[in-house]
Design a protein around this motif. Structure first.
Motif, mmCIF file in Angstrom:
data_model
loop_
_atom_site.group_PDB
_atom_site.id
_atom_site.type_symbol
_atom_site.label_atom_id
_atom_site.label_comp_id
_atom_site.label_asym_id
_atom_site.label_seq_id
_atom_site.Cartn_x
_atom_site.Cartn_y
_atom_site.Cartn_z
ATOM 1 N N PHE A 47 0.843 -1.188 0.000
ATOM 2 C CA PHE A 47 0.000 0.000 0.000
ATOM 3 C C PHE A 47 0.886 1.248 0.000
ATOM 4 C CE2 PHE A 47 -3.935 -2.174 0.852
ATOM 5 C CZ PHE A 47 -3.586 -3.285 1.601
ATOM 6 N N VAL A 48 0.462 2.289 -0.706
ATOM 7 C CA VAL A 48 1.196 3.552 -0.752
ATOM 8 C C VAL A 48 0.249 4.698 -0.427
ATOM 9 C CG1 VAL A 48 2.480 5.155 -2.230
ATOM 10 C CG2 VAL A 48 2.844 2.704 -2.464
ATOM 11 N N LYS A 49 0.722 5.610 0.399
ATOM 12 C CA LYS A 49 -0.055 6.787 0.757
ATOM 13 C C LYS A 49 -0.212 7.684 -0.457
ATOM 14 C CE LYS A 49 -1.888 9.390 4.120
ATOM 15 N NZ LYS A 49 -2.992 8.935 4.987
ATOM 16 N N SER A 50 -1.426 8.083 -0.748
ATOM 17 C CA SER A 50 -1.670 8.933 -1.904
ATOM 18 C C SER A 50 -1.281 10.382 -1.631
ATOM 19 C CB SER A 50 -3.156 8.879 -2.293
ATOM 20 O OG SER A 50 -3.534 7.574 -2.660
ATOM 21 N N PHE A 51 -0.841 11.060 -2.683
ATOM 22 C CA PHE A 51 -0.559 12.497 -2.666
ATOM 23 C C PHE A 51 0.491 12.901 -1.625
ATOM 24 C CE2 PHE A 51 -5.075 11.969 -3.940
ATOM 25 C CZ PHE A 51 -4.943 12.337 -5.279
ATOM 26 N N GLN A 52 1.527 12.052 -1.444
ATOM 27 C CA GLN A 52 2.564 12.353 -0.456
ATOM 28 C C GLN A 52 3.332 13.624 -0.784
ATOM 29 O OE1 GLN A 52 5.090 9.048 0.996
ATOM 30 N NE2 GLN A 52 3.861 7.728 -0.316
ATOM 31 N N LEU A 113 4.560 11.151 -8.300
ATOM 32 C CA LEU A 113 4.857 9.940 -7.547
ATOM 33 C C LEU A 113 6.280 9.945 -7.000
ATOM 34 C CD1 LEU A 113 3.261 7.345 -9.981
ATOM 35 C CD2 LEU A 113 2.265 8.260 -7.882
ATOM 36 N N ILE A 114 6.453 9.359 -5.832
ATOM 37 C CA ILE A 114 7.774 9.259 -5.215
ATOM 38 C C ILE A 114 8.544 8.096 -5.826
ATOM 39 C CG2 ILE A 114 8.971 8.592 -3.087
ATOM 40 C CD1 ILE A 114 7.153 10.394 -1.549
ATOM 41 N N VAL A 115 9.817 8.342 -6.123
ATOM 42 C CA VAL A 115 10.740 7.295 -6.561
ATOM 43 C C VAL A 115 11.882 7.258 -5.554
ATOM 44 C CG1 VAL A 115 10.167 7.494 -9.004
ATOM 45 C CG2 VAL A 115 11.984 8.918 -8.052
ATOM 46 N N ALA A 116 12.576 6.130 -5.466
ATOM 47 C CA ALA A 116 13.607 6.009 -4.428
ATOM 48 C C ALA A 116 14.583 4.903 -4.764
ATOM 49 C CB ALA A 116 12.958 5.726 -3.069
ATOM 50 N N LEU A 117 15.694 4.898 -4.039
ATOM 51 C CA LEU A 117 16.658 3.819 -4.102
ATOM 52 C C LEU A 117 16.256 2.737 -3.112
ATOM 53 C CD1 LEU A 117 19.903 5.970 -4.050
ATOM 54 C CD2 LEU A 117 19.006 4.731 -6.020
ATOM 55 N N SER A 229 11.233 12.220 -6.967
ATOM 56 C CA SER A 229 9.899 12.077 -7.533
ATOM 57 C C SER A 229 9.982 11.937 -9.040
ATOM 58 C CB SER A 229 9.012 13.282 -7.165
ATOM 59 O OG SER A 229 9.307 14.381 -8.002
ATOM 60 N N ALA A 230 8.868 11.533 -9.640
ATOM 61 C CA ALA A 230 8.810 11.353 -11.091
ATOM 62 C C ALA A 230 9.094 12.659 -11.808
ATOM 63 C CB ALA A 230 7.433 10.803 -11.491
ATOM 64 N N LEU A 231 8.609 13.768 -11.259
ATOM 65 C CA LEU A 231 8.861 15.071 -11.861
ATOM 66 C C LEU A 231 10.357 15.377 -11.895
ATOM 67 C CD1 LEU A 231 7.955 17.839 -12.956
ATOM 68 C CD2 LEU A 231 7.790 18.612 -10.582
ATOM 69 N N GLY A 232 11.038 15.129 -10.788
ATOM 70 C CA GLY A 232 12.473 15.374 -10.736
ATOM 71 C C GLY A 232 13.228 14.527 -11.740
#
Length: 300
Positions: A47-52, A113-117, A229-232
């Protein structure tokens, strides 16, 4: 069987029971908690929190939008129908999202959306003079291709953009191989505290010794948390290509699907993907960097 569930910004439910019988449908659990399902298989549900990020990316090429009409505290317009709207709460972001979906002329609206290592943070050298162990390239034979290169090929300038957590500029493995990069993380310190960007850049330089391969570091992930994030990522791709990148290396993971994936990231990668035009018009910093200013460090 056993089951576990941890709730924070993201949560994963796992069960050793192969039948995976839940008392409530997963979609209902997610909705009750204010989450959505990012991944589901036979043994686990994430599950992922929306609009983080409290940020929306809107494609509206035919209709001019005013972000304040949707409650945005800041809006960046790229002049080509893409709007980035920053909000001050998850609730306001969700409300604007629903309003924009019903706005005539809006082609798409998505949360950033958040992206991460996924890797564990790596240790930095105690000093710039500390030697590094160069064995991985030889062990897998990554350096053998150099034997087949002509001197002309070795002397040909090649720019490899590494979109990551930046690069530790004083590392001995990167001496003389780093170009001046930039950060897509707003006011984020451009030194690589996390270490992953330095790690990736070091692999590239180690496998290309004696060549003119240079590293163009572009920070799209936090140097302390490894998140972005996806934007970055999209802005990093644009900046790298317009600043001379021949190759782009990007190492990250994150939520993506055709249902809620990034339309903006798709737009960027399809526009700048192979084959690249021979002459690439530079993207002015006055367009890209204001979008970076909108980043909220607290959200990442």
């Amino acid at each position: 069987g056993t089951a576990s569930m941890e709730i924070q910004n993201s949560a994963k439910f796992s069960s050793s029971d192969s039948s995976n019988d839940l008392f409530l449908p997963a979609e209902q659990i997610a909705e009750e908690l204010g989450y959505r399902i990012a991944h589901q298989d036979d043994s686990s549900i994430t599950f992922v929190k929306s609009f983080q990020t409290m940020r929306l990316i809107v494609q509206s090429p035919k209709t001019v939008l005013q972000g304040n009409e949707y409650g945005a505290i800041e809006t960046i317009d790229d002049g080509d129908g893409t709007y980035v709207m920053q909000f001050d709460s998850i609730e306001n972001t969700k409300a604007a999202y629903e309003m924009l979906l019903d706005t005539k002329g809006v082609e798409s609206v998505e949360e950033d959306l958040i992206v991460a290592l996924e890797e564990v943070p790596m240790e930095q050298p105690d000093s710039a003079a500390e030697q590094y162990l160069s064995w991985g390239s030889q062990r897998i034979g990554a350096d053998e291709w150099l034997n087949d290169m002509t001197e002309e090929q070795k002397n040909r300038p090649v720019v490899v953009a590494v979109l990551d957590t930046m690069a530790y500029s004083d590392h001995s493995a990167l001496s003389g191989r780093l170009l001046d990069g930039t950060s897509m993380m707003g006011s984020e310190n451009q030194e690589d505290i996390y270490g992953h960007g330095t790690h990736v850049s070091g692999i590239i330089t180690d496998a290309t010794k004696g060549t003119q391969v240079k590293i163009l570091p572009v920070q799209v992930l936090s140097g302390t948390t490894g998140k972005g994030s996806a934007l970055g990522a999209a802005l990093g791709i644009q900046w790298a290509v317009s600043h001379g990148a021949d190759v782009i290396n990007i190492s990250l993971s994150g939520e993506y699907s055709y249902a809620n994936g990034s339309h903006y990231l798709d737009k960027v990668t399809k526009s700048w993907w192979w084959p690249l035009p021979e002459t690439i018009p530079p993207i002015p910093d006055s367009t890209v960097l204001p979008m970076c200013r909108i980043f909220s460090a607290s959200a990442l």
